[in-house]
Every structure is written in C-alpha cells, then in structure tokens.
Design an enzyme around this catalytic site. Structure first.
Site, PDB file in Angstrom:
ATOM      1  N   TYR A 118      47.347  50.750  32.573  1.00  0.00           N
ATOM      2  CA  TYR A 118      46.088  51.090  33.249  1.00  0.00           C
ATOM      3  C   TYR A 118      46.352  52.085  34.376  1.00  0.00           C
ATOM      4  O   TYR A 118      45.697  53.122  34.487  1.00  0.00           O
ATOM      5  CB  TYR A 118      45.429  49.817  33.806  1.00  0.00           C
ATOM      6  CG  TYR A 118      44.097  50.078  34.478  1.00  0.00           C
ATOM      7  CD1 TYR A 118      42.907  49.993  33.762  1.00  0.00           C
ATOM      8  CD2 TYR A 118      44.033  50.446  35.820  1.00  0.00           C
ATOM      9  CE1 TYR A 118      41.687  50.262  34.358  1.00  0.00           C
ATOM     10  CE2 TYR A 118      42.816  50.722  36.433  1.00  0.00           C
ATOM     11  CZ  TYR A 118      41.647  50.628  35.698  1.00  0.00           C
ATOM     12  OH  TYR A 118      40.450  50.901  36.289  1.00  0.00           O
ATOM     13  N   ASP A 119      47.355  51.771  35.197  1.00  0.00           N
ATOM     14  CA  ASP A 119      47.661  52.636  36.340  1.00  0.00           C
ATOM     15  C   ASP A 119      48.041  54.042  35.902  1.00  0.00           C
ATOM     16  O   ASP A 119      47.682  55.027  36.533  1.00  0.00           O
ATOM     17  CB  ASP A 119      48.806  52.039  37.169  1.00  0.00           C
ATOM     18  CG  ASP A 119      48.358  50.778  37.895  1.00  0.00           C
ATOM     19  OD1 ASP A 119      47.134  50.583  38.006  1.00  0.00           O
ATOM     20  OD2 ASP A 119      49.228  50.008  38.326  1.00  0.00           O
ATOM     21  N   LYS A 132      18.780  31.290  45.504  1.00  0.00           N
ATOM     22  CA  LYS A 132      19.236  31.867  46.770  1.00  0.00           C
ATOM     23  C   LYS A 132      20.761  31.901  46.733  1.00  0.00           C
ATOM     24  O   LYS A 132      21.429  30.865  46.769  1.00  0.00           O
ATOM     25  CB  LYS A 132      18.740  31.018  47.940  1.00  0.00           C
ATOM     26  CG  LYS A 132      19.070  31.624  49.285  1.00  0.00           C
ATOM     27  CD  LYS A 132      18.263  30.945  50.379  1.00  0.00           C
ATOM     28  CE  LYS A 132      18.472  31.615  51.721  1.00  0.00           C
ATOM     29  NZ  LYS A 132      19.836  31.454  52.221  1.00  0.00           N
ATOM     30  N   GLU A 165      22.673  40.683  47.206  1.00  0.00           N
ATOM     31  CA  GLU A 165      23.608  39.746  47.812  1.00  0.00           C
ATOM     32  C   GLU A 165      24.992  40.004  47.215  1.00  0.00           C
ATOM     33  O   GLU A 165      25.157  40.046  46.002  1.00  0.00           O
ATOM     34  CB  GLU A 165      23.137  38.314  47.500  1.00  0.00           C
ATOM     35  CG  GLU A 165      23.709  37.259  48.382  1.00  0.00           C
ATOM     36  CD  GLU A 165      23.037  37.138  49.763  1.00  0.00           C
ATOM     37  OE1 GLU A 165      22.175  37.982  50.107  1.00  0.00           O
ATOM     38  OE2 GLU A 165      23.401  36.211  50.495  1.00  0.00           O
ATOM     39  N   CYS A 218      58.621  19.617  49.480  1.00  0.00           N
ATOM     40  CA  CYS A 218      59.811  19.146  48.779  1.00  0.00           C
ATOM     41  C   CYS A 218      60.955  20.093  49.100  1.00  0.00           C
ATOM     42  O   CYS A 218      60.786  21.302  49.117  1.00  0.00           O
ATOM     43  CB  CYS A 218      59.543  19.143  47.272  1.00  0.00           C
ATOM     44  SG  CYS A 218      61.043  19.125  46.289  1.00  0.00           S
TER      45      CYS A 218
END
Ligand code: AMP
Length: 659
Positions: A34-35, A111, A167, A418
């Site tokens: 992709y890059d 909302k 939003e 741990c």
C-alpha cells in the site's frame, strides 16, 4: 498509459485497498505494498501538480503537524439540545411545539456520543472543518478531518456553498483495537470511544489522527446556498446523494410512535457501530422551525431523550486472571448471564487489585453492573446486604496463573506483573525484546517472524532461538533459504554481544540498557552479577534498592535460572565488554594460592570479580597481586621471583573493603 490514466489507476487501487482494510477489515495487500503504491502516486502528482484532486488518497494521509489550532467563528452557531429524562417531559415538549406548529411530523435520530463538527464545502470541495467549541467559536481541525474516510473531500453535484453538521466518533471496533494495541505497548488505556475520538481529533499531528480511523456521520445542513428543502428529512436524503454518511432519520407522527422508537433505539444500541447516549426528536418542517426559533442555548423545535446507563444485578461467580502480553495481570469477573443494554453479559472488568479492594468485591457477591460508554460492563457496586456466608476478600495470585513465576507490583502504579522469563503469555513480546536492537540486536527477527515461530511451535523460550533449524525457518511465510541463512548468521553473531546486551535482553524490570551497562562495568561477568548480594548491587552508582531487589528476585526464579543455563549451553557470552570503572581493583589481575582462612577460593574469586578484577590461575608478569594463604606453594615462589606484591588474607579483606 498516459500519466492521467496511470494516476487514475493508482487511485482506484488505493481506494479499493483502503476500503478492504478499513471498512471490510480484510486487507488483500501488505501495508508495504500500500505504502509503495501511495508513494508512487505522490511522486506522479508531485511531477504533475495540476492533476492533484482533493479526493486523491494522497490528500488523506495527513499534512504537517500544527503548533496550535486556529479559532473559527461559526457562521451558523452549533446549538446544544434540551434534555428529556421522564415520559412526562416528552409529552410536555411535544405538546408545546405542536400547539405552535401546523406540522406534526417528527424526525427521530440516534444521539451519537461523539464530537460535533461543522464541515464547509466550496463548489463541492471540502475546505474547512471545525469543532463545536462553545457553539459560537470552535477550533479549525481541517487537517485532521481530511483524514476521516467517511468525510467526502469532493461532493457530487454540490451547490456553491454548503455547511453541514455531524458527529465525529470512533467506532467501537476501532476503539477495541486501539486499546488492544495500547495494552500491548504497555500504554494507558482510553476510557471510552468518545474520549478516544476527542483526543484524536485534537491531535496536532494529522498523521496520528489518520491512524486513529475516526468516522463522521451527518445530521444537519447548517447552510445550503441556492437550494431549498421543505423538510429536514428531505435535506438529509439529499445529503446522502452527495456522498455523505447520514444518520438514520425515520419520521414519526404520534407520541406513541415516538415513544416506541425511543424504546427500540435504546434496545438496539448495539446495532450501531457507535455509542448512543440518547434519541433526538426534531420537528421535520423547516419553515416551522424558523418560526419557533431558539432560546439562548437550544432550538425550541428539538430535544434529546437521554437514556440512563442501564444497570443490572447479577451474581459474581468467579474472578479469572488474564496475563497480557506485557505481563500485567488483569482480573475479570465471571457473572451469571444477564441482558444489559442490548447484549448478554457474562463478564465484567475489575481493572486491578486497587479497584477490587476499594469496593471489596468478593466471589459469591451480588453485584450491580453497568455499561457506560465502555463496551465491557463494569461493577458499579456490591450488594453487601446480600453477601453469602463465608466469603473472603479477594487478592490477586502471588504467582502467575500462566507460568507460575512470581508476580510483582509495579513500583509506580497499580499493575501487578508476572516476572517470568519464559511466560507463554508474554513470549512473543519477550523474544522480540530479546532480539531488539538495544538488546541482542538479531537482525531479521521482528515481531512477525517471532509470532510465526511461536505459532508453529519452534519457540517457547528465547533460548530456543539458538536451537532453530535453518531448514525449518526457511519454510515460514515470506522467509526462504536466504533469509533463514541470514537469520542463522545474525543469531551466531549475537552470541558474542556480551553481558550488558544480554542483561538488557532479559527485560528485567528497572534494568534497561543503561542500567545494564552500568552493571556490566561493575561486574566482569553475568555470574559475578548473579552472585552479588543486595549490598554489593546498591554499592554500584545509580543502582538503587528497587533495582537491586528486582535483579535478585529475577535471578532467583527457577525460570530465569533455566533460561540462563540454556543460554550458557548455547555458548552465549556472559562476559562484560564494558571498561570497568570506579573500583581501584578493576582491571587488576589476582592469583590465589594456599588456603585462605577468611574465604573459600570461590568466594574470594567472586568478590574480586564483583569489583572488576580478574582472577588468573598462574603467575606472570601481568599479575597485579598474589594472595597467599597457608601452605602456599610454587605460585608464591614465582611471585617473589617476579617481584609481584603478595597479600595476606587480611590485606585482601582490606583491599576489597577499600575497593
Ligand atoms: P448535549 O451535548 O447533551 O448538549 O447534546 C447536544 C449534542 O448532541 C450536539 O452538540 C451534538 O454534538 C450531539 N448529537 C449527536 N447526535 C445528534 C443528532 N442526531 N442530532 C443533534 N445532535 C446530535
């Protein structure tokens, strides 16, 4: 192919890949591929800037970091909403509006619990995005919003000017992944998707915002130049055709219908990819909205029904402890199944020991659960009045439930961890750290390769690295004979890295590469370090009591000893490569002879080595001192011949004390 066509083809490919990656969660190419394609597109566009379009994938990657956000005065204020909590309040609200309005049709929307933004388009091109701020003045976050894939950068058939409100949110799926990654990296977790979205939107570096994968859903047109719609619902339908992702907006006519819809939305919350904290009721007719107008704070024609976070009681049957990849122990409550905010819940987070202690949560207790923003329910409180007989306060186990190694509390936090060197829960992370550049520096052994080796069962301890079979490694995905051979060479080379890097590689708490180097200047070998007492350790500059304790505990654990034994067998160098400093004895060579009265030979050797001295078997010109006990033999004679200073037991003690 001409340049334009080539650019088009690249854009098409990149868009498809990012759709597969982001929307379908099913990438078909590697990030690298992709890059590379993106870089190629950037190159072509750089050579032909006239061909850059605002919707090109190169425009979403995030521009330069900002030093601050600029203020934006909203052309149309971004108002708040009045809240409704009780059915009576809803009745009153509807009645009041309907008395003053000829139209009684209502748009009902979820909302969304995110952040309000205003997006401005000029001739269909996204030119500015701002946060709500105080409703009048917000912040310019255009660069960050550009990286949000659900915000179209270019609209189809748009009017000259358009401002919409929506939003911004982080989907629950992205939020979970983000937190999983943070947990893996030992970073603090985000409290809920809303906070995560807010933090991401206000990142000054758009590249970070881009990685956060926010979404944006539109619920209002604030300004449309040259178009008029009679109703909100029609406006929203039209916005959808322009390419926006638009909120659900069914129309209801009666109070009964509205109440049913509110109840259904509350039940259905999980159906949406975002968190919902209410249902919004808005008058559909836009002319009537104008007539009703607004108070100082909110419009008179809309209100938000707020859902209380649902709470349910259930019985806590067990507390299970999981060990994360960083070794942190996380307690989780197992509860009797109960329906809560749309899902059946069978467990709840208990965070950590402090949380459990503070609320005195015990196995067998009846607890009150709630989902508030967070996806996993929390224990809100304990019904102590319903506590059965014989329960006991809960404590996290003292040893790791996965590997049995001792558990230690972080000095600077609430986490219990741990300490197991070979703990399976932490294996990939530990081995990756072991191989990392600052540790054993094993080239070609990144997390992906380690993960594969663990998956196929070839690694269950860092020591297994040195038993790897080149032919087996060559079978791994993306490896091949050549890489496998290179890995063998890198592993072979790492054997000689020496004590400081090896010590760093162990990943002992408090012992990073700096402390490891300091220690390896004071102790000539790992064995000398292991034999050191707490006092000897703290005598080293910059090594405090906590580090000393961490070291002694780690070395004392059977798992660590097993690892060290295997590394020794594999031929790993335990010797310090650092120049000893500080001690008067460092770099000096001693020869011991005769029977010492204050120490055994082995003890004297250890003490000397702990101060950076070497102990040799035979006397030569290079010998600094000979320590002669009773019945010393030929070594003493030789020392006298060569004129080498001879020390008694007591003199040695004195020297060690001073050193
Ligand atoms: P409050 O923050 O409680 O005053 O509620 C008002 C906020 O709700 C607005 O600023 C919006 O950010 C947000 N909101 C979310 N979804 C909607 C929606 N469908 N319609 C209106 N406002 C919404």
């Amino acid at each position: 192919m001409d340049i334009q066509a080539e650019i088009q083809a690249l854009r098409g490919k990149l868009e498809l890949w990012s759709h597969q990656y982001y929307d379908l969660d099913a990438p078909t190419v590697s990030d690298y591929e992709y890059d590379m394609a993106l870089r190629e597109l950037e190159r072509l566009e750089g050579e032909h800037p006239e061909l850059i379009t605002p919707d090109s994938p190169t425009q979403r990657v995030g521009g330069q970091p900002l030093s601050q956000f600029h203020e934006v005065r909203h052309e149309v204020p971004l108002q708040s909403l009045q809240d409704l909590f009780e059915p009576g309040e809803l009745t009153d609200f509807l009645r009041k509006v309907e008395e003053q309005s000829e139209q009684h049709r209502w748009v009902m929307e979820p909302k969304v619990d995110g952040l309000s933004v205003a997006l401005e388009y000029l001739d269909g091109v996204f030119v500015r995005g701002a946060t709500r701020g105080d409703g009048q003045v917000g912040e310019d976050v255009t660069e960050n919003l550009r990286t949000v894939r659900s915000i179209p950068l270019q609209l189809k058939n748009a009017p000259h000017r358009l401002i919409v409100r929506g939003e911004c949110y982080m989907s629950r799926a992205v939020f979970q992944k983000l937190n999983a990654r943070r947990e893996e990296a030992g970073e603090p977790l985000m409290a809920n998707p809303r906070n995560a979205a807010a933090g991401s939107l206000r990142q000054l570096d758009p590249k970070i915002a881009a990685r956060r994968r926010l979404d944006c859903i539109i619920f209002q047109a604030l300004l449309i130049e040259g178009r008029d719609f009679p109703t909100d619902s029609e406006t929203l339908d039209w916005l959808e055709t322009l390419g926006f992702s638009v909120i659900d907006h069914p129309v209801c006519e009666t109070e009964e219908e509205i109440s049913r819809r509110i109840a259904a939305l509350g039940e259905d919350r999980e159906r949406y990819p975002f968190d919902i904290d209410g249902a919004v009721v808005k008058l559909d007719d836009l002319a009537q909205r104008e007539l009703l107008g607004s108070t100082a704070k909110f419009p008179r024609w809309a209100a938000a029904w707020k859902y209380p976070p649902e709470q349910k009681e259930t019985v806590l049957r067990d507390i299970v402890v999981q060990v994360g990849r960083t070794g942190v122990l996380t307690p989780k409550a197992v509860v009797d199944p109960v329906r809560l905010a749309g899902t059946t819940v069978t467990n709840a987070t208990l965070h950590n020991q402090d949380f459990i202690t503070e609320k005195d949560i015990r196995i067998g207790d009846t607890v009150l659960l709630q989902k508030a923003g967070e996806i996993i329910p929390q224990v809100v409180s304990v019904r102590k009045d319903r506590r059965p007989e014989g329960t006991e306060p809960y404590h996290l186990p003292a040893v790791c439930p996965v590997c049995g190694a001792p558990v230690r509390r972080d000095e600077d936090g609430a986490a219990f961890r741990c300490t197991g060197a070979e703990c399976p829960a932490q294996l990939v992370r530990n081995i990756t750290h072991f191989a990392s550049r600052e540790a054993m520096d094993i080239e070609g052994l990144g997390p992906a390769v380690v993960q594969q080796l663990v998956n196929v069962g070839l690694l269950s301890s860092p020591a297994d690295l040195y038993d790897l079979d080149e032919n087996q490694v060559a079978q791994l995905d993306g490896m091949g004979q050549k890489s496998a051979h290179n890995l063998s060479l890198a592993l072979e080379k790492s054997k000689g890295q020496g004590m400081a890097r090896l010590l760093t590689a162990f990943g002992i708490r408090q012992v990073g590469s700096k402390a490891a180097q300091t220690l390896s200047r004071s102790f000539p070998t790992l064995d000398a370090l292991m034999a050191a007492t707490a006092e000897e350790l703290t005598a080293v500059e910059d090594i405090g009591g906590i580090t000393a304790q961490s070291l002694t505990e780690w070395f004392a654990a059977p798992q660590s000893q097993h690892l060290i034994r295997r590394l020794r067998e594999a031929g790993i160098s335990f010797d310090s490569k650092e120049q000893p400093v500080g001690s008067a004895l460092s770099g000096k060579t001693f020869v011991l002879t005769g029977t010492l009265t204050s120490y055994t030979r082995a003890q004297a050797k250890q003490l000397l080595e702990a101060q950076g001295a070497k102990v040799a078997d035979s006397v030569s010109k290079k010998t600094s001192y000979v320590v002669a006990g009773e019945n010393a033999g030929s070594k003493l004679t030789r020392a006298n011949e060569l004129g080498i200073p001879v020390l008694s037991d007591d003199e040695l003690t004195e020297l060690l004390r001073k050193g």
